[in-house]
Write a protein that holds these residues in place. Structure first.
Motif, PDB file in Angstrom:
ATOM      1  N   THR A 106       0.849  -1.188   0.000  1.00 35.84           N
ATOM      2  CA  THR A 106       0.000   0.000   0.000  1.00 35.84           C
ATOM      3  C   THR A 106       0.888   1.242   0.000  1.00 35.84           C
ATOM      4  O   THR A 106       1.974   1.230   0.573  1.00 35.84           O
ATOM      5  CB  THR A 106      -0.909   0.023   1.234  1.00 35.84           C
ATOM      6  OG1 THR A 106      -0.111   0.202   2.409  1.00 35.84           O
ATOM      7  CG2 THR A 106      -1.684  -1.278   1.364  1.00 35.84           C
TER       8      THR A 106
ATOM      9  N   HIS B 107      -1.131  -1.367  -4.609  1.00 39.75           N
ATOM     10  CA  HIS B 107      -2.495  -0.877  -4.383  1.00 39.75           C
ATOM     11  C   HIS B 107      -2.582   0.616  -4.659  1.00 39.75           C
ATOM     12  O   HIS B 107      -1.702   1.391  -4.270  1.00 39.75           O
ATOM     13  CB  HIS B 107      -2.918  -1.134  -2.934  1.00 39.75           C
ATOM     14  CG  HIS B 107      -4.191  -0.453  -2.554  1.00 39.75           C
ATOM     15  ND1 HIS B 107      -4.229   0.746  -1.874  1.00 39.75           N
ATOM     16  CD2 HIS B 107      -5.482  -0.797  -2.784  1.00 39.75           C
ATOM     17  CE1 HIS B 107      -5.481   1.101  -1.690  1.00 39.75           C
ATOM     18  NE2 HIS B 107      -6.254   0.187  -2.228  1.00 39.75           N
ATOM     19  N   SER B 108      -3.648   1.003  -5.324  1.00 37.84           N
ATOM     20  CA  SER B 108      -3.961   2.416  -5.538  1.00 37.84           C
ATOM     21  C   SER B 108      -5.419   2.524  -5.930  1.00 37.84           C
ATOM     22  O   SER B 108      -5.940   1.688  -6.681  1.00 37.84           O
ATOM     23  CB  SER B 108      -3.072   3.033  -6.620  1.00 37.84           C
ATOM     24  OG  SER B 108      -3.423   4.392  -6.828  1.00 37.84           O
ATOM     25  N   THR B 109      -6.091   3.540  -5.421  1.00 37.63           N
ATOM     26  CA  THR B 109      -7.485   3.779  -5.797  1.00 37.63           C
ATOM     27  C   THR B 109      -7.609   4.622  -7.054  1.00 37.63           C
ATOM     28  O   THR B 109      -8.709   4.784  -7.575  1.00 37.63           O
ATOM     29  CB  THR B 109      -8.214   4.478  -4.646  1.00 37.63           C
ATOM     30  OG1 THR B 109      -7.528   5.696  -4.317  1.00 37.63           O
ATOM     31  CG2 THR B 109      -8.257   3.589  -3.412  1.00 37.63           C
ATOM     32  N   ASP B 110      -6.479   5.147  -7.546  1.00 33.32           N
ATOM     33  CA  ASP B 110      -6.480   5.991  -8.744  1.00 33.32           C
ATOM     34  C   ASP B 110      -6.296   5.111  -9.981  1.00 33.32           C
ATOM     35  O   ASP B 110      -5.274   4.420 -10.109  1.00 33.32           O
ATOM     36  CB  ASP B 110      -5.361   7.015  -8.650  1.00 33.32           C
ATOM     37  CG  ASP B 110      -5.388   8.007  -9.800  1.00 33.32           C
ATOM     38  OD1 ASP B 110      -6.323   7.938 -10.617  1.00 33.32           O
ATOM     39  OD2 ASP B 110      -4.474   8.842  -9.900  1.00 33.32           O
TER      40      ASP B 110
ATOM     41  N   SER C 224      -7.256  -2.376  -6.754  1.00 30.05           N
ATOM     42  CA  SER C 224      -8.005  -1.153  -6.468  1.00 30.05           C
ATOM     43  C   SER C 224      -8.616  -1.157  -5.075  1.00 30.05           C
ATOM     44  O   SER C 224      -9.006  -0.115  -4.577  1.00 30.05           O
ATOM     45  CB  SER C 224      -9.110  -0.957  -7.511  1.00 30.05           C
ATOM     46  OG  SER C 224     -10.004  -2.064  -7.488  1.00 30.05           O
ATOM     47  N   THR C 225      -8.714  -2.322  -4.455  1.00 31.82           N
ATOM     48  CA  THR C 225      -9.316  -2.414  -3.127  1.00 31.82           C
ATOM     49  C   THR C 225      -8.373  -3.157  -2.175  1.00 31.82           C
ATOM     50  O   THR C 225      -7.514  -3.944  -2.596  1.00 31.82           O
ATOM     51  CB  THR C 225     -10.661  -3.156  -3.185  1.00 31.82           C
ATOM     52  OG1 THR C 225     -10.445  -4.495  -3.650  1.00 31.82           O
ATOM     53  CG2 THR C 225     -11.628  -2.446  -4.114  1.00 31.82           C
TER      54      THR C 225
END
Length: 1340
Positions: A754, A779-782, A798-799
């Motif tokens: 993360t 991991h990245s939400t973008d 993404s999660t």
């Protein structure tokens, strides 16, 4: 003309006040002035009074002239602008501070002559117990002294910086009045009010001085002839002084030259011809930076002024712009020229003037507020010949008694005088040490060097301090025994206890705040004691006056500088001694508001990491206010030096390092990002000015959103900076990679990372993949960053749930509270985020990779503040500042900037240099075992069913590290239990807080609403599985549970349908230590009723569905159309029927057709009528009420339900809507009442949209006949569709549980009532504890 009005108006006011006093027949209180009059035989020296009176009158005339004479204001402003253009700021500051110091000193000397009513003896200055009552004029003088002291300190600060803010003192003194903006208008009126108040104070002083001493009756009689002589005398002297003033004003207007220009010329002559000045930028005194010829114009000509500086050019353009003063005092325009700093002798003189005013202000406040008397009270003593003779004779007798050793009154008086002087001087010395003594490292080190030169050391200084404490304690004991009356000796005992406690805390190294608190209490107690001694000691007035004068002289000429003289804006030069230069500064910030106590409680033991005491959370409002103040206003009020707190200052080898804590907290990066950015830049400017070589940004101070990782700080400092700015990410990344390689060695492992998009995270990901061939999931939400990861050969997620499914080895590089909830149990977390979010997770193995260990033997003294770490621990980014300073010294570099991305090929060099100077990466053993591996000596526990019951049991077993297997018939990884088989849109009745399973709550981020739907709850169950690393075997339909052998108590047979068709499913057997059947009560729907309603409906061909079949759009559309036509029937009146009726009515209302609204009708057929409760009724919630009812006996529960059923209006409406012959629930018996979630049931029954019926008696073609009782004519009701909400039938693999032998049933309880999920959790905990006990006994 204006001068005549002022002069004669003042004389008339004095005479009028005197006439009123005579008319009243007393001279003690005079109207508003409340002046105290000393009898003639006790009148002080006429010379001193004459000097003070005429000085005050002259100052009064000057103030009135400045306030009301526009020409003088214009001349002063033009001359001030000329001085600013010539860069003669210190001349302005010197002139103003000299003016104000003279005024303050004059009013200070007038204080004892203007006292209010006091209780005095005719032969001594002994006052009553209550002390003095101060007059209004004295309070005004106190205000004026404080006002002038503040102005002098402000103008000195402006001269030091060669700049002034928009509303700085130098700007307001020189600038014109502006009325263009509301704030400017307010400031202009405030300036006029302050100037007018200043003139009024001097008027009151002049009036009371004249009234008290020139208009006083002779011989104690009023109205005698001597009174007229005294009046004529002061009229004549005032007239002469007024004539001089008129002549002076006329010369000013004739030559267009203000008095200020003459004073500036004299000031410049005195300060520019005194020996050789120190070189530019040198340390003129005690480490205070100075600059050469700072008061001379840039071209050496004085900037348009003559040598005396007293002439203004006639041809000078009079209109130089409305805001010329502000432009000349603009900070950016002046600092770029490098003209800041001190001004040699000129600044030294200003310092002395400021010291004088500060000392006078402090003494005035201390005497008047603390001691309830006036300073310099001895000035009011008589000087008459007879009185002098009597005093001389009294002194001789006193000396003879002391020589003769007879004790008596002389010895007692000497003792009183000595102890009074000791206590007073100890308080004055404490005031100086607290308020006026600089505590910078340079002067502490110089004091230590001087002590070593005299042969002393720290032990000697401690012994001296202990000796003084003993003497202080002895003096207090003498005072308590001989000087104070018995009723006040408790105060003395308290003071002795404070002194003893203070010494104890000093020796035991308790937090500094405790010692400061005791010091404040000691000061207050000693002040009260001194107040009592002042009222009882016969020589208190003389001793206090002498010590006050000595203290003022000592403060003014003391070689130790004051804190304001060690100014942050003074730039240090290369001539400063090597040990006085700060090599590196680490700029951190508190994470939480309660972390402020980590600063306030210094020092504290560093053997363990610091954590906030429990009681600090009770002070959260105080923390919030303190945080808001320090973030938003501290820097604005006190300058760049107030943007941080210096918490530690020591030397590591030859590198001096400081630890600064920025004046903002972690929450302010979100709530006040602009102020945070301004604070960081202010810290950088301060570091640049004081000569710091390296500034290392820590934690969020290098956030990309704030300053781009330090790039914004570099831009703010400008191109000519000397300060190196680094973020320390190279060393941090190298330490993280080294730690991870120690943990896993050369074996290939899967890692979930993360914070991969950060500088450190991206460098770590590349190094681990390229050097060690680890499998990294980033991991990245973008979406854009995930695409970037994939383009560079990394897998992306993404999660957080994807990471939990990928690996149990996590690298945490981002502060995200969601991680604390979702990281699997018993996982390994390698953390380098600061602060890390896993502090509360005790079930994880947390390895901190962002910290290094340091060699404590390299420190010159123990560390005081460690950013909440242990004494030997240091953040890697903090150590990077020391490495950067080491490189600057050994590689002869001018500057090192590390603000860009981290280069994986260069980061190891930072770690190598860190190891050279004594830092090292903590050792970590190789992880040779899967953290999720459990004890396998016995067969696992088999759990049948993957719903809330089964998952709760599995979670408890996972916490106790008992091996288990959960068998779930569904193959879909997003389906858990029977939640997917309910009708679409199902919403759980209770609040989400009552739906949480043990140990893991639904987050507001993922589930923002108060309640959750069935689909959302399945998503929560999926998070729950990852959280506890539950071992689920899907596609396993259990056939039977059979008894086994002693070694394998149970055999569970199941059909494995994973990946193959159902006809080819193979039967497998798993051995089990214990079996938990948790298939639930809502797995198999009850399709038919006891009277075979399905057969009747099929006979006539009437469409019908079960509530579990309401899953597709076509079925829902058919039901909605039937309801809109008034031909929909729902069989049953439980919670499923209530929810379906509510949802159908909502969908009907969404269509918005008025005709449909009129025809809409739903028929509800029921055999028994349950109680109906709204989800919320006023302040009552049904789930909260259910939680309370769980602790009551069943009888009381039934009574309470009936009371609510009869008392809530909506419940009564629903009950009365059904035929009266239908049976109502008399006892709950574990059944769940119907919950009206949105209030639509009560509204529907009341409006007739919902129609309550009895059970269906018959079904004919297109019609349904209801048994509504004999009184109701039932010709049949047209129905197009029937929905059977008949509930579920209980079906369990085992008929009964056998807990004694390890066979359990979970989730089949009858007492769940309002909160069934909470009951399931409690049952699961009991089962897991029972299994854990038997499992542990078997291992033993």
């Amino acid at each position: 003309m204006f001068g005549l009005v002022v002069h004669f108006g003042t004389i008339w006011s004095i005479d009028d006040e005197h006439d009123h006093s005579i008319a009243r027949g007393r001279m003690g209180w005079m109207g508003g002035s409340q002046s105290f009059f000393v009898p003639r035989q006790h009148r002080p020296s006429s010379i001193l009074l004459s000097i003070l009176f005429h000085h005050e009158y002259w100052v009064y005339l000057q103030h009135v002239n400045v306030l009301a004479n526009p020409l003088l204001q214009h001349l002063d402003r033009r001359y001030g602008i000329a001085l600013l253009k010539s860069n003669r700021h210190w001349s302005i500051a010197g002139t103003l501070s000299a003016y104000w110091a003279r005024e303050a000193l004059g009013m200070f000397a007038c204080l004892p002559f203007l006292g209010g009513r006091q209780s005095r003896s005719s032969h001594s200055s002994v006052r009553s117990h209550r002390g003095a009552f101060f007059s209004t004029t004295q309070y005004l003088i106190l205000y004026s002294i404080l006002y002038h002291a503040i102005k002098s300190r402000g103008v000195r600060s402006d001269a030091l910086r060669r700049s002034s803010s928009r509303f700085g003192i130098m700007t307001l003194v020189i600038d014109d009045f502006h009325l263009n903006e509301p704030i400017e208008l307010g400031v202009s009126f405030l300036r006029l009010a302050l100037q007018g108040m200043d003139a009024y104070v001097h008027y009151r002083v002049v009036r009371d001085m004249a009234t008290a001493y020139y208009c006083h009756p002779v011989g104690g009689e009023y109205g005698v002839e001597g009174d007229s002589d005294r009046t004529l005398e002061y009229h004549a002297t005032m007239g002469a002084l007024f004539a001089v003033w008129i002549f002076h004003a006329a010369l000013n207007q004739l030559f267009r030259c203000s008095t200020a220009s003459v004073v500036v010329g004299a000031w410049h002559a005195l300060t520019s011809h005194e020996g050789k000045r120190p070189p530019s930028g040198s340390i003129s005194r005690d480490g205070i930076a100075s600059s050469d010829d700072s008061d001379i114009g840039d071209d050496g000509s004085g900037g348009g002024l003559d040598r005396g500086g007293s002439h203004i050019d006639e041809d000078e353009d009079d209109d130089d712009g409305d805001f010329v003063v502000r432009r000349l005092l603009c900070r950016n325009g002046i600092n770029e020229e490098g003209l800041g700093g001190r001004g040699g002798t000129a600044s030294d003189c200003v310092d002395k003037a400021v010291r004088l005013e500060t000392a006078i202000a402090i003494l005035s406040v201390f005497f008047m507020v603390g001691l309830r008397t006036v300073p310099l009270g001895a000035l009011t003593c008589t000087i008459s010949t007879a009185s002098s003779t009597r005093r001389f004779e009294s002194m001789c007798v006193f000396v003879r008694e002391m020589r003769g050793g007879g004790g008596g009154w002389g010895e007692q008086r000497m003792t009183s005088a000595v102890v009074y002087a000791w206590v007073l001087w100890s308080l004055l010395h404490g005031i100086w040490a607290t308020l006026l003594k600089s505590s910078t490292r340079h002067h502490r080190r110089r004091s230590m060097d001087e002590a070593r030169t005299r042969g002393g050391d720290s032990i000697t200084m401690d012994r001296l301090g202990s000796l003084l404490s003993v003497l202080d304690l002895g003096v207090l004991i003498i005072i308590g025994a001989r000087e104070l009356p018995p009723d006040h000796r408790r105060m003395m005992l308290f003071a002795c206890m404070l002194l003893t406690g203070k010494a104890f805390f000093r020796s035991m190294q308790y937090p500094r705040i405790f010692r400061k608190g005791l010091s404040v209490a000691e000061f207050a107690t000693k002040t009260l004691i001194l107040r009592l001694l002042t009222n009882t000691s016969p020589d208190a007035t003389q001793i206090s006056s002498v010590l006050a004068i000595v203290w003022i002289v000592w403060v003014v000429f003391n070689p130790v500088p004051t804190p304001c003289e060690i100014d942050a804006s003074c730039a240090l030069s290369d001539d400063v001694e090597e040990h006085d230069v700060v090599d590196t500064v680490f700029l951190g910030h508190p994470a939480y508001l309660s972390d402020a106590w980590a600063l306030w409680l210094l020092p504290y033991p560093l053997r363990e990491r610091w954590s906030a005491p429990w009681w600090t959370w009770l002070l959260w409002p105080v923390h919030f206010l303190v945080g808001y103040y320090v973030c938003n206003y501290r820097r604005r009020l006190f300058g760049d030096s107030a943007a941080f707190f210096c918490c530690d200052d020591n030397r590591y080898g030859r590198i001096r390092m400081q630890n600064w804590v920025a004046s903002h907290f972690g929450r302010h990066f979100v709530t006040h990002p602009r102020q945070v950015k301004a604070n960081i830049e202010a810290c950088a400017r301060h570091a640049e000015k004081v000569g710091v070589k390296v500034l290392c940004l820590g934690a969020l101070n290098k956030s990309e959103s704030i300053n781009g990782g330090g790039i914004g700080v570099i831009k703010a400092l400008g191109p000519n900076r000397r300060l190196s700015v680094i973020h320390g990410n190279h060393l941090t990344a190298a330490a993280v990679v080294r730690t991870i390689s120690q943990c896993f060695g050369e074996r290939r492992v899967k890692l979930f990372l993360t914070g991969a998009s950060s500088k450190v995270g991206w460098a770590v990901a590349q190094a681990l993949r390229d050097r060690h061939n680890y499998d990294i999931l980033c991991h990245s939400t973008d979406p854009g960053r995930r695409k970037y990861f994939e383009q560079n050969g990394f897998a992306s997620a993404s999660t957080i749930e994807e990471g939990a499914a990928h690996s149990n080895y996590w690298i945490v590089g981002k502060y995200d509270l969601q991680l604390c909830d979702l990281i699997p149990q018993n996982a390994v977390a390698i953390v380098f985020s600061v602060p890390h979010p896993l502090e509360t997770r005790r079930d994880l193995r947390v390895i901190e990779a962002g910290t290094l260990h340091m060699d404590l033997s390299c420190l010159d003294r123990p560390r005081v503040f460690t950013n909440k770490l242990k004494e030997h621990e240091i953040f890697a980014c903090h150590a990077a500042g020391v490495v950067a300073a080491y490189r600057l010294k050994h590689q002869k570099l001018l500057r090192i900037d590390e603000v860009g991305p981290v280069d994986p090929n260069k980061m190891d060099s930072w770690l190598d240099d860190a190891i050279k100077i004594g830092f090292f990466v903590p050792k970590c053993n190789v992880l040779d075992k899967d953290p999720r591996s459990l004890n396998r000596e016995n067969p696992p526990v088999v759990i049948v069913g993957g719903g809330p019951s089964g998952l709760s049991v599995a979670a408890y077993l996972s916490q106790k590290r008992i091996p288990h297997i959960l068998l779930e018939a569904e193959n879909d990884h997003n389906i858990f239990g029977s939640w997917a088989h309910h009708f679409r849109g199902l919403e759980i009745t209770t609040q989400k807080k009552w739906c949480n399973l043990p140990g893991f709550s639904m987050s507001d981020k993922d589930f923002p609403n108060e309640t959750v739907t069935a689909i959302e709850y399945q998503r929560y169950l999926k998070q729950y599985v990852h959280r506890y690393a539950i071992n689920i075997r899907r596609g396993a339909t259990v056939i039977s549970v059979e008894k086994g052998s002693e070694k394998d108590p149970f055999l569970v047979k199941y059909r494995n349908s994973t990946g193959i068709g159902p006809t080819e499913a193979a039967v497998e057997v798993v051995r089990a230590w214990s079996v938990v059947v948790a298939t639930g009560k809502h797995r198999i729907p009850r399709i038919n009723t006891s009277d075979d309603i399905i057969g009747k409906l099929d006979t006539v061909g009437m469409p019908h569905v079960h509530s579990t079949d309401m899953c597709d759009d076509a079925t829902w559309l058919q039901a909605i159309r039937a309801a809109q036509d008034g031909r929909l029937c729902i069989i049953g009146f439980g919670n499923s029927a209530a929810d379906l009726a509510t949802m159908i009515l909502q969908r009907c209302n969404e269509d918005g057709d008025a005709d449909n609204e009129i025809k809409t009708k739903i028929h509800v057929a029921a055999r028994t009528i349950p109680p109906v409760f709204p989800r919320r009724y006023r302040f009552l919630r049904v789930d909260t009420l259910g939680f309370i009812m769980r602790g009551l006996p069943e009888t009381l529960q039934d009574i309470l339900v009936k009371v609510l059923w009869a008392g809530i209006p909506g419940s009564k409406i629903c009950q009365s809507a059904f035929p009266s012959q239908l049976k109502r629930w008399n006892k709950i018996k574990g059944r769940v009442p119907v919950i009206d979630k949105h209030g639509m049931l009560a509204k529907g029954f009341q409006s007739g949209i919902l129609v309550g019926h009895g059970p269906i008696s018959n079904v004919t073609k297109g019609k349904v006949h209801f048994d509504d009782g004999p009184t109701v004519q039932n010709g049949g009701t047209k129905i197009e569709m029937v929905i059977l909400a008949t509930g579920y039938q209980e079906d369990c693999l085992v008929e009964r549980e056998d807990r004694l032998n390890g066979l359990y049933k979970c989730g089949f309880g009858k007492s769940d009532r309002f909160l069934p999920l909470l009951s399931i959790s409690e049952d699961a905990k009991c089962i897991a504890e029972d299994i854990a006990a038997s499992y542990s006994n078997s291992l033993e």
